[in-house]
Design an enzyme around this catalytic site. Sequence first.
Site, mmCIF file in Angstrom:
data_model
loop_
_atom_site.group_PDB
_atom_site.id
_atom_site.type_symbol
_atom_site.label_atom_id
_atom_site.label_comp_id
_atom_site.label_asym_id
_atom_site.label_seq_id
_atom_site.Cartn_x
_atom_site.Cartn_y
_atom_site.Cartn_z
ATOM 1 N N TYR A 173 -11.491 -2.160 7.696
ATOM 2 C CA TYR A 173 -10.021 -2.178 7.640
ATOM 3 C C TYR A 173 -9.602 -3.545 7.106
ATOM 4 C CZ TYR A 173 -5.179 -1.449 9.384
ATOM 5 O OH TYR A 173 -3.826 -1.307 9.502
ATOM 6 N N LYS A 232 -10.418 0.973 4.414
ATOM 7 C CA LYS A 232 -8.983 1.242 4.507
ATOM 8 C C LYS A 232 -8.301 -0.017 4.006
ATOM 9 C CE LYS A 232 -5.286 2.211 7.881
ATOM 10 N NZ LYS A 232 -4.362 1.163 7.450
ATOM 11 N N GLU A 269 4.158 2.229 0.739
ATOM 12 C CA GLU A 269 5.068 2.007 -0.370
ATOM 13 C C GLU A 269 4.391 2.174 -1.730
ATOM 14 O OE1 GLU A 269 5.956 -1.135 2.869
ATOM 15 O OE2 GLU A 269 4.234 -0.056 2.040
ATOM 16 N N GLY A 319 1.186 4.207 8.236
ATOM 17 C CA GLY A 319 1.979 4.102 9.441
ATOM 18 C C GLY A 319 3.279 4.863 9.438
#
Length: 304
Positions: free
Chosen positions: A138, A166, A194, A210
């Site tokens: 991550y 990720k 985004e 998220g």
Amino acid sequence: MASLEKFHGILPAFYACYDEEGNISEARTKDLCDYLLGKGVQGVYVGGSSGECIYHNLDERKAVLTYVANQLRGKMTLIAHVGAPSTRDSIELAKHAAELGYDALSAIPPIYFKLPDRAVFKYWSDIIEATDLPFIIYNIPQTTGYTLSPALFAKMLENKKVIGVKNSSMPTMDIERFKKVGGDDVIVFNGPDEQFVSGRIMGADAGIGGTYASMPELFLQANEWVKAGKFAEATAIQSDINDIIIALCSQDGSMYAVIKEVLRRKGVDIGGVRAPMHNISEEDLARVDGIVQMIDQAVERHCK
């Protein structure tokens, strides 16, 4: 190399679900599981940033992993985020997730102290060796203060349990670089919601985000348009998604508090957020109506 197909698609980052006293709620966790299952997402990422993991003790984190697994194991892909301030706690969480039947583990790098690459490598390697599960790095430098380099990623990939990253850094070039290092044998998840469409076009195989759970229909449809090569249609959805994200982030309460109020309006009450994050204000309550309307109108435009 085992098939990575189960990790493709839209995987919402799972939110912390609290009762009225602010404690982890098994019932509300189940409600969110059922809601996401009904939306047709491919999996969930449990215990990460969206799950407010840094504000939970070890027992709470283990409880969340348990509640989600009990509800969704065998029904969708389950990834357990087990990153913690200490290697010992991370390994305990990793073993717990493995016992529960999770499909993969993931972890941020160690936080607070600025550690060299060799320490980060050792931390991730120790977690990896604690179970037989595949591992997903991550990378989220804007919150951890640590930036994964292509060189360290390549070194991590020498361990065959490492199946991908990720990537939540903002430059889409990072996705392209990581995909170039790993090729078809690794999976790269787009992190920043985004840039979901641009991240997919630049090489991301899937997405973990998220805000997905607040508008899953939009991300599912955008992903389908990308797979079909209909980039203009996908970009139009991304534009609406970005308008919604800006609205979610422009209230008095934290983005997650606003998202949870959106979900409450949709019939899924999972409580508020844990301090020091801010819950929504009275002024936010009226403005959330407009955000729900934005989501509903975008779904009507793009998903009918």
